[in-house]
Write a protein that holds these residues in place. Structure first.
Motif, mmCIF file in Angstrom:
data_model
loop_
_atom_site.group_PDB
_atom_site.id
_atom_site.type_symbol
_atom_site.label_atom_id
_atom_site.label_comp_id
_atom_site.label_asym_id
_atom_site.label_seq_id
_atom_site.Cartn_x
_atom_site.Cartn_y
_atom_site.Cartn_z
ATOM 1 N N ARG A 193 0.823 -1.212 0.000
ATOM 2 C CA ARG A 193 0.000 0.000 0.000
ATOM 3 C C ARG A 193 0.853 1.256 0.000
ATOM 4 O O ARG A 193 0.509 2.260 -0.639
ATOM 5 C CB ARG A 193 -0.928 -0.015 1.215
ATOM 6 C CG ARG A 193 -1.877 1.174 1.282
ATOM 7 C CD ARG A 193 -2.896 1.019 2.396
ATOM 8 N NE ARG A 193 -3.759 -0.152 2.178
ATOM 9 C CZ ARG A 193 -4.738 -0.514 3.016
ATOM 10 N NH1 ARG A 193 -4.963 0.197 4.109
ATOM 11 N NH2 ARG A 193 -5.476 -1.566 2.749
ATOM 12 N N GLU A 194 1.995 1.233 0.711
ATOM 13 C CA GLU A 194 2.836 2.410 0.795
ATOM 14 C C GLU A 194 3.588 2.672 -0.512
ATOM 15 O O GLU A 194 4.004 3.800 -0.779
ATOM 16 C CB GLU A 194 3.836 2.258 1.945
ATOM 17 C CG GLU A 194 3.176 2.222 3.322
ATOM 18 C CD GLU A 194 4.192 2.127 4.440
ATOM 19 O OE1 GLU A 194 5.410 2.077 4.120
ATOM 20 O OE2 GLU A 194 3.793 2.116 5.618
ATOM 21 N N LYS A 195 3.785 1.628 -1.320
ATOM 22 C CA LYS A 195 4.546 1.772 -2.558
ATOM 23 C C LYS A 195 3.658 1.772 -3.800
ATOM 24 O O LYS A 195 4.150 1.964 -4.908
ATOM 25 C CB LYS A 195 5.579 0.640 -2.672
ATOM 26 C CG LYS A 195 6.594 0.608 -1.551
ATOM 27 C CD LYS A 195 7.558 -0.551 -1.732
ATOM 28 C CE LYS A 195 8.587 -0.594 -0.599
ATOM 29 N NZ LYS A 195 9.508 -1.750 -0.762
ATOM 30 N N LYS A 196 2.364 1.554 -3.596
ATOM 31 C CA LYS A 196 1.448 1.391 -4.717
ATOM 32 C C LYS A 196 1.452 2.595 -5.653
ATOM 33 O O LYS A 196 1.327 2.449 -6.884
ATOM 34 C CB LYS A 196 0.025 1.153 -4.187
ATOM 35 C CG LYS A 196 -0.973 0.748 -5.242
ATOM 36 C CD LYS A 196 -0.706 -0.652 -5.762
ATOM 37 C CE LYS A 196 -1.773 -1.098 -6.749
ATOM 38 N NZ LYS A 196 -1.484 -2.415 -7.343
ATOM 39 N N ASP A 197 1.605 3.785 -5.092
ATOM 40 C CA ASP A 197 1.541 5.009 -5.903
ATOM 41 C C ASP A 197 2.902 5.415 -6.471
ATOM 42 O O ASP A 197 2.988 6.388 -7.231
ATOM 43 C CB ASP A 197 0.992 6.173 -5.076
ATOM 44 C CG ASP A 197 -0.463 5.956 -4.677
ATOM 45 O OD1 ASP A 197 -1.162 5.225 -5.404
ATOM 46 O OD2 ASP A 197 -0.878 6.502 -3.636
ATOM 47 N N THR A 198 3.958 4.670 -6.117
ATOM 48 C CA THR A 198 5.305 5.042 -6.560
ATOM 49 C C THR A 198 5.443 5.117 -8.077
ATOM 50 O O THR A 198 5.975 6.106 -8.606
ATOM 51 C CB THR A 198 6.349 4.073 -5.983
ATOM 52 O OG1 THR A 198 6.340 4.157 -4.559
ATOM 53 C CG2 THR A 198 7.749 4.421 -6.494
ATOM 54 N N PRO A 199 4.975 4.111 -8.833
ATOM 55 C CA PRO A 199 5.106 4.216 -10.298
ATOM 56 C C PRO A 199 4.453 5.468 -10.876
ATOM 57 O O PRO A 199 5.048 6.150 -11.717
ATOM 58 C CB PRO A 199 4.421 2.936 -10.803
ATOM 59 C CG PRO A 199 4.557 1.968 -9.676
ATOM 60 C CD PRO A 199 4.415 2.807 -8.445
ATOM 61 N N GLY B 280 10.380 0.470 -9.091
ATOM 62 C CA GLY B 280 10.316 -0.210 -7.806
ATOM 63 C C GLY B 280 9.650 -1.573 -7.819
ATOM 64 O O GLY B 280 9.401 -2.153 -6.757
ATOM 65 N N ALA B 281 9.388 -2.118 -9.014
ATOM 66 C CA ALA B 281 8.756 -3.441 -9.082
ATOM 67 C C ALA B 281 9.746 -4.561 -8.834
ATOM 68 O O ALA B 281 9.374 -5.637 -8.351
ATOM 69 C CB ALA B 281 8.085 -3.634 -10.446
ATOM 70 N N VAL B 282 11.014 -4.330 -9.167
ATOM 71 C CA VAL B 282 12.073 -5.307 -8.920
ATOM 72 C C VAL B 282 13.296 -4.565 -8.392
ATOM 73 O O VAL B 282 13.404 -3.347 -8.534
ATOM 74 C CB VAL B 282 12.454 -6.101 -10.201
ATOM 75 C CG1 VAL B 282 11.269 -6.883 -10.741
ATOM 76 C CG2 VAL B 282 13.014 -5.167 -11.276
ATOM 77 N N ASN B 283 14.209 -5.314 -7.806
ATOM 78 C CA ASN B 283 15.473 -4.741 -7.339
ATOM 79 C C ASN B 283 16.613 -5.524 -7.985
ATOM 80 O O ASN B 283 16.887 -6.655 -7.621
ATOM 81 C CB ASN B 283 15.575 -4.829 -5.816
ATOM 82 C CG ASN B 283 16.870 -4.217 -5.292
ATOM 83 O OD1 ASN B 283 17.657 -3.641 -6.051
ATOM 84 N ND2 ASN B 283 17.104 -4.356 -3.991
#
Length: 265
Positions: free
Chosen positions: A69-75, A163-166
């Protein structure tokens, strides 16, 4: 291959290309709910379908697979800044015979090695075609998998940047399970984009080699990509989500030649 603003050098895993994603203003936004797996980003004659599909599928995959939820809006936040993508091709994928002959130099390995890295891969761009106009630039491909390498690169870099993969630890600890899962996602999305771009489902070995490196490979079942071939009007993120969570049944085993053995092409 590198991504601006992200640590790590991805060149060891994707030796065929260099890609930078640099924040900049978009000329036109991409609406993934209006894009299907068979649509194109643009209608320019010079458009590259492997690049276009790679960008479409990687952005859709990032939006579909980031569930935190915290990273969902990153893209979306990163995409609103815009992306300026630069792709450079490795000299190993292309023929430079015409350029070398034009300079009056001998066709030798030494001369080939003297060319600067990521040398221009087009020719005839300044040659008149008889009508006073310049010819359409040609690319001297050698059939060594340049389209697979560029697709893998243009999929991997945005996935990493969004941020989907590292992939920052590639070349250091590639056996890590998390890294393997990230590579599996890159592989699935790159295979899908490559198949749609070329209009058929091939063996997939060239894409797999671009993602995982040297290996013994058994291809995947073509049915895995059925949802990508027939999208049925669904949003691309939905199609890509099915692909990413599908049961990929390809087999890969790390492979390397014995010490001091070389293959001569």
């Amino acid at each position: 291959m590198g991504v601006d603003g992200c640590e790590g050098d991805l060149a060891s895993a994707f030796p065929g290309g260099h890609l930078q994603a640099i924040p900049q203003a978009f000329d036109a936004p991409i609406d993934l709910c209006k894009a299907s797996s068979s649509s194109h980003l643009g209608s320019r004659e010079s458009g590259n379908p492997f690049v276009e599909k790679g960008i479409q599928f990687s952005i859709a995959a990032a939006k579909a697979t980031i569930t935190d939820r915290e990273k969902k809006d990153t893209p979306d936040k990163l995409l609103l800044q815009g992306l300026n993508i630069t792709i450079l091709g490795s000299n190993d994928f292309y023929s430079y015979r015409k350029q070398i002959e034009a300079r009056g130099l001998p066709l030798s390995p030494e001369v080939l090695l003297s060319l600067p890295p990521f040398c221009s891969i087009t020719f005839n761009s300044e040659v008149a075609n008889g009508t006073g106009e310049t010819c359409k630039p040609e690319v001297a491909k050698t059939g060594l998998g340049s389209s697979a390498a560029i697709t893998a690169s243009v999929v991997a870099a945005p996935l990493h940047y969004l941020g989907a993969v590292n992939l920052s630890c590639l070349g250091q600890s590639s056996s890590d399970s998390a890294t393997e899962r990230d590579l599996d996602l890159v592989h699935a999305i790159a295979q899908s984009a490559h198949c749609i771009a070329q209009g058929k489902i091939g063996s997939g070995f060239d894409v797999s080699a671009a993602v995982y490196g040297s290996q013994r490979y058994t291809r995947f079942s073509p049915e895995i990509l059925s949802s990508a071939q027939v999208s049925g009007g669904r949003c691309l993120p939905e199609v890509v989500a099915d692909i990413a969570t599908g049961k990929w049944d390809h087999e890969k085993t790390r492979f390397s030649l014995p010490p001091l053995m070389c293959l001569v092409r």
